[in-house]
Design an enzyme around this catalytic site. Structure first.
Site, PDB file in Angstrom:
ATOM      1  N   HIS A  66       0.815  -1.217   0.000  1.00 34.14           N
ATOM      2  CA  HIS A  66       0.000   0.000   0.000  1.00 34.14           C
ATOM      3  C   HIS A  66       0.851   1.270   0.000  1.00 34.14           C
ATOM      4  O   HIS A  66       0.338   2.363  -0.254  1.00 34.14           O
ATOM      5  CB  HIS A  66      -1.001  -0.002   1.167  1.00 34.14           C
ATOM      6  CG  HIS A  66      -0.426   0.271   2.509  1.00 34.14           C
ATOM      7  ND1 HIS A  66      -0.139  -0.709   3.428  1.00 34.14           N
ATOM      8  CD2 HIS A  66      -0.095   1.441   3.118  1.00 34.14           C
ATOM      9  CE1 HIS A  66       0.320  -0.170   4.534  1.00 34.14           C
ATOM     10  NE2 HIS A  66       0.370   1.144   4.373  1.00 34.14           N
ATOM     11  N   ASP A  83      -0.073  -7.645   1.179  1.00 34.28           N
ATOM     12  CA  ASP A  83       0.420  -6.270   1.354  1.00 34.28           C
ATOM     13  C   ASP A  83       1.946  -6.285   1.471  1.00 34.28           C
ATOM     14  O   ASP A  83       2.510  -6.037   2.539  1.00 34.28           O
ATOM     15  CB  ASP A  83      -0.223  -5.641   2.592  1.00 34.28           C
ATOM     16  CG  ASP A  83       0.007  -4.138   2.671  1.00 34.28           C
ATOM     17  OD1 ASP A  83       0.525  -3.567   1.690  1.00 34.28           O
ATOM     18  OD2 ASP A  83      -0.331  -3.548   3.713  1.00 34.28           O
ATOM     19  N   SER A 138       4.310   2.184   8.296  1.00 29.34           N
ATOM     20  CA  SER A 138       3.972   1.190   7.276  1.00 29.34           C
ATOM     21  C   SER A 138       5.203   0.715   6.526  1.00 29.34           C
ATOM     22  O   SER A 138       6.084   1.499   6.183  1.00 29.34           O
ATOM     23  CB  SER A 138       2.977   1.789   6.274  1.00 29.34           C
ATOM     24  OG  SER A 138       1.770   2.115   6.888  1.00 29.34           O
TER      25      SER A 138
END
Length: 258
Positions: free
Chosen positions: A67, A111, A208
């Site tokens: 992402h 992901d 992230s």
């Protein structure tokens, strides 16, 4: 009833959202000494803005979250714990993204993304790669792992320039799935969980793509949690289980080219 759970879950997301904001700081952590965690990478856009974390697994390959692609990553900074002290000649590398082909969004899994560096990194006192699993991982419940990043340190906070790290307990996947199912989300089998539940420590906006490190090995990639829920404990933080993608990573080492 299942439909009602899903409706309530997505209503919850509308109000609070998931941690999918690009670039995710560490909650209740501490600064990382410059001689430690030398595999950490700051994934940046063309303007030099930090958008995500990452970690070096080979001389020319960095792992991050899929992402993070939304932040248009084009550069990787290695060997600089303090982002105010970057030498573009020695710390910065241009990179090409290799997105997992089955990635749709963080909630459905896959992901994970590789960044192929424009040139090989010289391993030295400032930069080292980290091992990743070559078989399915087996980690005991509540085992102490760690996560690091340059993200928020609290709800409504701000990112930091100096790399932070925090210890987080590994959460049993069945327990984790049950907690998330309560909000209508069925986690994929490629997820693993640590922190954010039974602990006041975990990741937040800006971390992230960083690694979950257990026993000196990168076993997970920071994926998502509940936004505005970084003060803990409520629901476990979600990571991508790297061991599920080890064959894909090995294939991409050869196929992903600049």
């Amino acid at each position: 009833m299942r439909s009602l759970y899903k409706f309530l879950f997505f209503h919850f997301l509308t109000c609070f959202g998931l941690e999918e904001t690009i670039g995710s700081e560490i909650i209740h952590g501490k600064k990382v000494p410059e001689q430690l965690m030398l595999y950490m990478a700051s994934v940046q856009d063309s303007s030099g803005h930090h958008v995500c974390g990452g970690f070096l697994i080979a001389e020319d390959l960095v792992v991050t979250a899929a992402h993070c692609q939304h932040g248009n990553p084009t550069n990787v900074v290695l060997g600089a714990h303090d982002l105010n002290k970057i030498d573009n000649d020695t710390n910065r590398y241009t990179a090409e993204s290799c997105l997992h082909p089955r990635f749709a969004n963080s909630r459905t899994g896959n992901d994970i993304m590789l960044l192929k560096l424009s040139k090989k990194v010289k391993m030295d006192k400032n930069v080292q790669k980290i091992r990743f699993p070559n078989s399915d991982i087996k980690i005991k419940d509540n085992a102490k792992c760690r996560v690091a990043g340059w993200g928020f340190t609290r709800n409504g906070g701000k990112t930091v320039n100096v790399l932070q790290v925090v210890d987080v307990p590994f959460v049993n996947l069945k327990v984790c799935k049950a907690k998330w199912h309560h909000f209508g989300l069925d986690l994929p089998d490629s997820a693993i969980c640590a922190g954010g539940y039974g602990s006041n420590k975990g990741f937040c906006k800006g971390d992230s793509g960083g690694p979950l490190v257990c026993g000196g090995m990168a076993v997970g990639v920071v994926s998502f949690n509940m936004r505005n829920n970084c003060d803990y404990p409520t629901i476990p933080n979600i990571y991508t289980n790297i061991s599920k993608y080890r064959h894909w990573i090995k294939d991409k080492k050869r196929e992903c080219k600049m």
